[in-house]
Scaffold this motif. Structure first.
Motif, PDB file in Angstrom:
ATOM      1  N   VAL A 176       0.858  -1.184   0.000  1.00  0.00           N
ATOM      2  CA  VAL A 176       0.000   0.000   0.000  1.00  0.00           C
ATOM      3  C   VAL A 176       0.898   1.238   0.000  1.00  0.00           C
ATOM      4  CG1 VAL A 176      -1.806   1.286   1.209  1.00  0.00           C
ATOM      5  CG2 VAL A 176      -1.834  -1.237   1.216  1.00  0.00           C
ATOM      6  N   TYR A 177       0.712   2.092  -0.999  1.00  0.00           N
ATOM      7  CA  TYR A 177       1.454   3.337  -1.098  1.00  0.00           C
ATOM      8  C   TYR A 177       0.505   4.490  -0.779  1.00  0.00           C
ATOM      9  CZ  TYR A 177       4.610   0.390  -3.856  1.00  0.00           C
ATOM     10  OH  TYR A 177       5.443  -0.614  -4.283  1.00  0.00           O
ATOM     11  N   VAL A 178       0.912   5.343   0.152  1.00  0.00           N
ATOM     12  CA  VAL A 178       0.105   6.513   0.502  1.00  0.00           C
ATOM     13  C   VAL A 178       0.878   7.756   0.080  1.00  0.00           C
ATOM     14  CG1 VAL A 178      -1.022   7.798   2.345  1.00  0.00           C
ATOM     15  CG2 VAL A 178      -0.956   5.295   2.439  1.00  0.00           C
ATOM     16  N   ASP A 179       0.345   8.471  -0.893  1.00  0.00           N
ATOM     17  CA  ASP A 179       0.951   9.708  -1.386  1.00  0.00           C
ATOM     18  C   ASP A 179       0.023  10.863  -1.057  1.00  0.00           C
ATOM     19  OD1 ASP A 179       2.862   8.052  -2.461  1.00  0.00           O
ATOM     20  OD2 ASP A 179       2.026   8.101  -4.484  1.00  0.00           O
ATOM     21  N   GLY A 180       0.587  12.058  -0.914  1.00  0.00           N
ATOM     22  CA  GLY A 180      -0.308  13.200  -0.724  1.00  0.00           C
ATOM     23  C   GLY A 180       0.313  14.373  -0.011  1.00  0.00           C
ATOM     24  N   TRP A 181      -0.555  15.353   0.257  1.00  0.00           N
ATOM     25  CA  TRP A 181      -0.160  16.581   0.940  1.00  0.00           C
ATOM     26  C   TRP A 181      -1.218  16.970   1.959  1.00  0.00           C
ATOM     27  CZ3 TRP A 181       4.434  19.048   0.588  1.00  0.00           C
ATOM     28  CH2 TRP A 181       5.278  18.647  -0.454  1.00  0.00           C
ATOM     29  N   ALA A 182      -0.719  17.439   3.083  1.00  0.00           N
ATOM     30  CA  ALA A 182      -1.595  17.932   4.140  1.00  0.00           C
ATOM     31  C   ALA A 182      -1.363  19.437   4.284  1.00  0.00           C
ATOM     32  CB  ALA A 182      -1.305  17.226   5.463  1.00  0.00           C
ATOM     33  N   VAL A 183      -2.368  20.224   3.940  1.00  0.00           N
ATOM     34  CA  VAL A 183      -2.287  21.683   4.033  1.00  0.00           C
ATOM     35  C   VAL A 183      -3.115  22.111   5.241  1.00  0.00           C
ATOM     36  CG1 VAL A 183      -2.695  23.872   2.854  1.00  0.00           C
ATOM     37  CG2 VAL A 183      -2.041  21.845   1.532  1.00  0.00           C
ATOM     38  N   LEU A 184      -2.416  22.495   6.296  1.00  0.00           N
ATOM     39  CA  LEU A 184      -3.101  22.826   7.541  1.00  0.00           C
ATOM     40  C   LEU A 184      -4.030  21.687   7.965  1.00  0.00           C
ATOM     41  CD1 LEU A 184      -3.886  26.555   6.745  1.00  0.00           C
ATOM     42  CD2 LEU A 184      -2.324  25.753   8.516  1.00  0.00           C
ATOM     43  N   GLY A 185      -3.576  20.489   7.673  1.00  0.00           N
ATOM     44  CA  GLY A 185      -4.379  19.312   7.996  1.00  0.00           C
ATOM     45  C   GLY A 185      -3.487  18.160   8.427  1.00  0.00           C
ATOM     46  N   ASN A 186      -4.041  16.944   8.357  1.00  0.00           N
ATOM     47  CA  ASN A 186      -3.326  15.778   8.863  1.00  0.00           C
ATOM     48  C   ASN A 186      -3.587  14.578   7.964  1.00  0.00           C
ATOM     49  OD1 ASN A 186      -1.836  14.315  11.063  1.00  0.00           O
ATOM     50  ND2 ASN A 186      -3.778  13.195  11.177  1.00  0.00           N
ATOM     51  N   ILE A 187      -2.495  13.883   7.602  1.00  0.00           N
ATOM     52  CA  ILE A 187      -2.582  12.617   6.878  1.00  0.00           C
ATOM     53  C   ILE A 187      -1.714  11.616   7.624  1.00  0.00           C
ATOM     54  CG2 ILE A 187      -2.076  11.374   4.742  1.00  0.00           C
ATOM     55  CD1 ILE A 187      -2.478  14.005   3.231  1.00  0.00           C
ATOM     56  N   GLU A 188      -2.287  10.497   7.988  1.00  0.00           N
ATOM     57  CA  GLU A 188      -1.496   9.475   8.670  1.00  0.00           C
ATOM     58  C   GLU A 188      -1.923   8.082   8.219  1.00  0.00           C
ATOM     59  OE1 GLU A 188      -3.684   8.489  12.859  1.00  0.00           O
ATOM     60  OE2 GLU A 188      -2.312  10.214  12.858  1.00  0.00           O
ATOM     61  N   ALA A 189      -0.939   7.182   8.148  1.00  0.00           N
ATOM     62  CA  ALA A 189      -1.197   5.798   7.765  1.00  0.00           C
ATOM     63  C   ALA A 189      -0.358   4.896   8.645  1.00  0.00           C
ATOM     64  CB  ALA A 189      -0.851   5.572   6.298  1.00  0.00           C
ATOM     65  N   ARG A 190      -0.985   3.862   9.166  1.00  0.00           N
ATOM     66  CA  ARG A 190      -0.272   2.947  10.058  1.00  0.00           C
ATOM     67  C   ARG A 190      -0.983   1.594  10.101  1.00  0.00           C
ATOM     68  NH1 ARG A 190      -1.149   6.577  15.331  1.00  0.00           N
ATOM     69  NH2 ARG A 190       0.205   7.789  13.961  1.00  0.00           N
ATOM     70  N   PRO A 191      -0.274   0.541  10.547  1.00  0.00           N
ATOM     71  CA  PRO A 191      -0.904  -0.776  10.628  1.00  0.00           C
ATOM     72  C   PRO A 191      -1.888  -0.868  11.782  1.00  0.00           C
ATOM     73  CG  PRO A 191       1.336  -0.864  11.468  1.00  0.00           C
ATOM     74  CD  PRO A 191       1.154   0.500  10.886  1.00  0.00           C
ATOM     75  N   LYS A 192      -2.869  -1.696  11.611  1.00  0.00           N
ATOM     76  CA  LYS A 192      -3.848  -1.975  12.654  1.00  0.00           C
ATOM     77  C   LYS A 192      -3.468  -3.307  13.277  1.00  0.00           C
ATOM     78  CE  LYS A 192      -8.821  -1.507  13.435  1.00  0.00           C
ATOM     79  NZ  LYS A 192     -10.118  -1.202  12.766  1.00  0.00           N
ATOM     80  N   ARG A 193      -2.936  -3.259  14.483  1.00  0.00           N
ATOM     81  CA  ARG A 193      -2.362  -4.437  15.118  1.00  0.00           C
ATOM     82  C   ARG A 193      -3.401  -5.548  15.312  1.00  0.00           C
ATOM     83  NH1 ARG A 193       2.630  -3.898  13.656  1.00  0.00           N
ATOM     84  NH2 ARG A 193       3.557  -1.912  14.317  1.00  0.00           N
TER      85      ARG A 193
END
Length: 230
Positions: free
Chosen positions: A188-205
């Motif tokens: 899984v590739y997560v690309d992008g931009w956060a402008v005065l915001g939030n982008i996060e990607a992580r595994p769900k244990r």
């Protein structure tokens, strides 16, 4: 051989072996033991003894003792790392799915089919993309995320590979890099931009890609049937 007498980690072992084992860690080792039984590398008694030890193991190092003499364990450790970018031409330009939240929220979760490209837009809103129970029809999945005064959260199973390329403009872009031990695992590739915001990607244990495990189980069942026929 009394394996339980040899489960103490060596004094100079890497710190990772001293980590507490999770249910997912035990499942991984149990899968390798099932393969070894099906291939005839372990007898039924040896398999039962080792499974009992796996259930009682407290650390990752203790678990590794039960598979250190099996080739499948070393093959999985040696699986090549996922590339930092998708294979050229493998991902279409147009998205298979758009997830849009404008002054609202949008969610993709549960048992759904993940396409090769997913676009997520959070404009003063919140987007949640949960792939922990998704069906992966393709090995490479790209999520293009744009957050403007919003939040995009991506969750993946812990037995896939995860990569990220992007950044933040007075915002936060955070992707926890993850390398699967399965050579056929989705990436899984997560690309992008956060402008005065939030982008996060992580595994769900504790969440695993079901079809990877199904392939292993089918292989084991086929091997067991072959031995029973004899």
């Amino acid at each position: 051989m009394d394996l339980q007498k040899h489960t103490a980690p060596a004094q100079n072992a890497p710190a990772a072996t001293e980590l507490r084992a999770s249910d997912a860690d035990r499942d991984r080792v149990a899968d390798i033991l099932r393969e070894a039984l099906a291939e005839g590398r372990l007898t039924a008694d040896e398999h039962a003894e080792r499974v009992e030890g796996v259930l009682a193991a407290k650390t990752v190092g203790e678990l590794d003792v039960f598979i250190q003499d099996l080739p499948a364990a070393h093959q999985r450790r040696a699986a090549p790392a996922a590339p930092n970018r998708p294979t050229a031409g493998a991902i279409p330009v147009d998205p298979d799915d758009n997830v849009v939240a404008v002054f609202s929220s949008a969610v993709r979760k549960g048992r759904w089919r993940a396409g090769r490209r997913i676009h997520a837009y959070a404009i003063f809103g919140c987007v949640e993309i949960d792939l922990s129970e998704a069906l992966f029809e393709y090995q490479q999945v790209v999520i293009k995320a744009i957050s403007v005064f919003g939040t995009v959260e991506v969750r993946v199973p812990e037995n896939v590979s995860l990569r990220g390329t992007g950044g933040g403009v007075l915002g936060n872009f955070e992707v926890d890099t993850l390398d699967s031990t399965e050579s056929q695992a989705p990436v899984v590739y997560v690309d992008g931009w956060a402008v005065l915001g939030n982008i996060e990607a992580r595994p769900k244990r504790g969440k695993l890609v079901a079809d990877i495990l199904d392939r292993v189980h089918r292989k084991v069942d086929k091997g067991l049937r072959k031995h029973l026929d004899h």
